[in-house]
Design a protein around this motif. Sequence first.
Motif, PDB file in Angstrom:
ATOM      1  N   ALA A   1      30.417  -9.758  56.600  1.00  0.00           N
ATOM      2  CA  ALA A   1      29.194 -10.425  55.995  1.00  0.00           C
ATOM      3  C   ALA A   1      29.494 -10.338  54.273  1.00  0.00           C
ATOM      4  CB  ALA A   1      27.756 -10.014  56.811  1.00  0.00           C
ATOM      5  N   ALA A   2      29.355 -11.285  54.018  1.00  0.00           N
ATOM      6  CA  ALA A   2      29.308 -10.980  52.349  1.00  0.00           C
ATOM      7  C   ALA A   2      27.942 -10.254  51.801  1.00  0.00           C
ATOM      8  CB  ALA A   2      29.108 -12.897  51.450  1.00  0.00           C
ATOM      9  N   THR A   3      27.452  -9.721  52.215  1.00  0.00           N
ATOM     10  CA  THR A   3      26.198  -8.921  51.919  1.00  0.00           C
ATOM     11  C   THR A   3      25.632  -7.976  52.875  1.00  0.00           C
ATOM     12  OG1 THR A   3      23.731 -10.323  52.107  1.00  0.00           O
ATOM     13  CG2 THR A   3      25.437 -10.947  50.306  1.00  0.00           C
ATOM     14  N   ARG A   4      24.501  -6.698  52.861  1.00  0.00           N
ATOM     15  CA  ARG A   4      24.505  -6.660  54.029  1.00  0.00           C
ATOM     16  C   ARG A   4      23.000  -7.053  54.107  1.00  0.00           C
ATOM     17  NH1 ARG A   4      26.072  -1.443  53.965  1.00  0.00           N
ATOM     18  NH2 ARG A   4      23.619  -0.198  54.204  1.00  0.00           N
ATOM     19  N   HIS A   5      22.458  -8.159  54.143  1.00  0.00           N
ATOM     20  CA  HIS A   5      21.365  -8.973  54.795  1.00  0.00           C
ATOM     21  C   HIS A   5      21.586  -8.939  55.694  1.00  0.00           C
ATOM     22  CE1 HIS A   5      20.750  -9.496  49.874  1.00  0.00           C
ATOM     23  NE2 HIS A   5      19.312  -8.532  50.226  1.00  0.00           N
ATOM     24  N   THR A   6      21.476  -8.666  57.172  1.00  0.00           N
ATOM     25  CA  THR A   6      21.577  -8.906  58.136  1.00  0.00           C
ATOM     26  C   THR A   6      21.669  -9.603  58.867  1.00  0.00           C
ATOM     27  OG1 THR A   6      22.329  -6.438  58.738  1.00  0.00           O
ATOM     28  CG2 THR A   6      22.704  -7.693  60.721  1.00  0.00           C
ATOM     29  N   ALA A   7      19.677  -9.627  58.696  1.00  0.00           N
ATOM     30  CA  ALA A   7      18.645 -10.813  58.926  1.00  0.00           C
ATOM     31  C   ALA A   7      19.477 -12.377  58.456  1.00  0.00           C
ATOM     32  CB  ALA A   7      17.185 -10.465  58.573  1.00  0.00           C
ATOM     33  N   ALA A   8      19.300 -12.580  57.343  1.00  0.00           N
ATOM     34  CA  ALA A   8      20.233 -13.478  56.290  1.00  0.00           C
ATOM     35  C   ALA A   8      21.251 -13.988  57.283  1.00  0.00           C
ATOM     36  CB  ALA A   8      21.213 -13.588  54.588  1.00  0.00           C
ATOM     37  N   TRP A   9      22.934 -12.999  58.110  1.00  0.00           N
ATOM     38  CA  TRP A   9      23.658 -13.702  58.913  1.00  0.00           C
ATOM     39  C   TRP A   9      22.719 -14.441  60.053  1.00  0.00           C
ATOM     40  CZ3 TRP A   9      26.118 -15.340  54.486  1.00  0.00           C
ATOM     41  CH2 TRP A   9      25.907 -14.242  53.964  1.00  0.00           C
ATOM     42  N   LEU A  10      22.006 -13.958  60.416  1.00  0.00           N
ATOM     43  CA  LEU A  10      21.429 -13.949  61.744  1.00  0.00           C
ATOM     44  C   LEU A  10      20.366 -15.290  61.579  1.00  0.00           C
ATOM     45  CD1 LEU A  10      20.810 -13.506  65.321  1.00  0.00           C
ATOM     46  CD2 LEU A  10      18.770 -12.263  64.141  1.00  0.00           C
ATOM     47  N   GLY A  11      20.257 -15.858  60.220  1.00  0.00           N
ATOM     48  CA  GLY A  11      19.947 -17.176  59.932  1.00  0.00           C
ATOM     49  C   GLY A  11      20.717 -18.062  59.990  1.00  0.00           C
ATOM     50  N   GLU A  12      21.735 -17.352  59.351  1.00  0.00           N
ATOM     51  CA  GLU A  12      22.673 -18.441  59.714  1.00  0.00           C
ATOM     52  C   GLU A  12      23.697 -18.952  61.006  1.00  0.00           C
ATOM     53  OE1 GLU A  12      26.654 -19.621  56.634  1.00  0.00           O
ATOM     54  OE2 GLU A  12      25.065 -19.151  56.230  1.00  0.00           O
TER      55      GLU A  12
END
Length: 209
Positions: A100-111
């Motif tokens: 992922a581009a960042t460590r914001h895992t919740a953001a990538w779940l949201g994606e």
Amino acid sequence: MPDDLWPAVHAARAALAADLTSLDEQQWAHPTLCGDWVVEEVVAHLTAAASTGTVRWLTSILAARFDADLHNQRRLAEHRGATPAETLDQFRSVITSTKAATRHTAAWLGEVIVHGQDIRRPLALPTTPPVEAVTEVARFFVSRNFTVASRSNTKGLRLEATDGPFESGAGPLVSGTTLALTMAMAGRAVYCDDLTGPGVPELRARCSS
């Protein structure tokens, strides 16, 4: 965000891949809730997101002179196959990726959750992500603007989920399923049709602007 959300990301990707397996050529070319992108383009975008680490993302966004649309189009084209079947195969290959581009895992779940519904709702596909996973995304979305203006969209509103523990804010009430709230926070105005309360007109206006 915690690494323990990665299994939820992987499960969301796997569920979407399963839904995509039965699509015909016409459905692959069907419009989605994600701007001008058709189904195949959204899937290629998800593959790109799961294939792009921090260094690659920085290189790409710099090359695009911080034009996020140009960056997304270039990465989408890179991960779109010659046919929908190839595009699906590429997406399947990244189901268990933790890149992922960042460590914001919740953001990538949201994606995955948001783009999955961008595809499912127009095609009337019945799959619904687990409330527990969507709740993590909802909590992230109200905490900040990241890839969508979710915090701005909900400022001054009271959000309450009818199917789970999510609640946030103060002001005119907006209530509905966690998924409908999350999709509306992500700017998908059509999901305001699934919400109730005196704050819905304001949220709809913000989604549509």
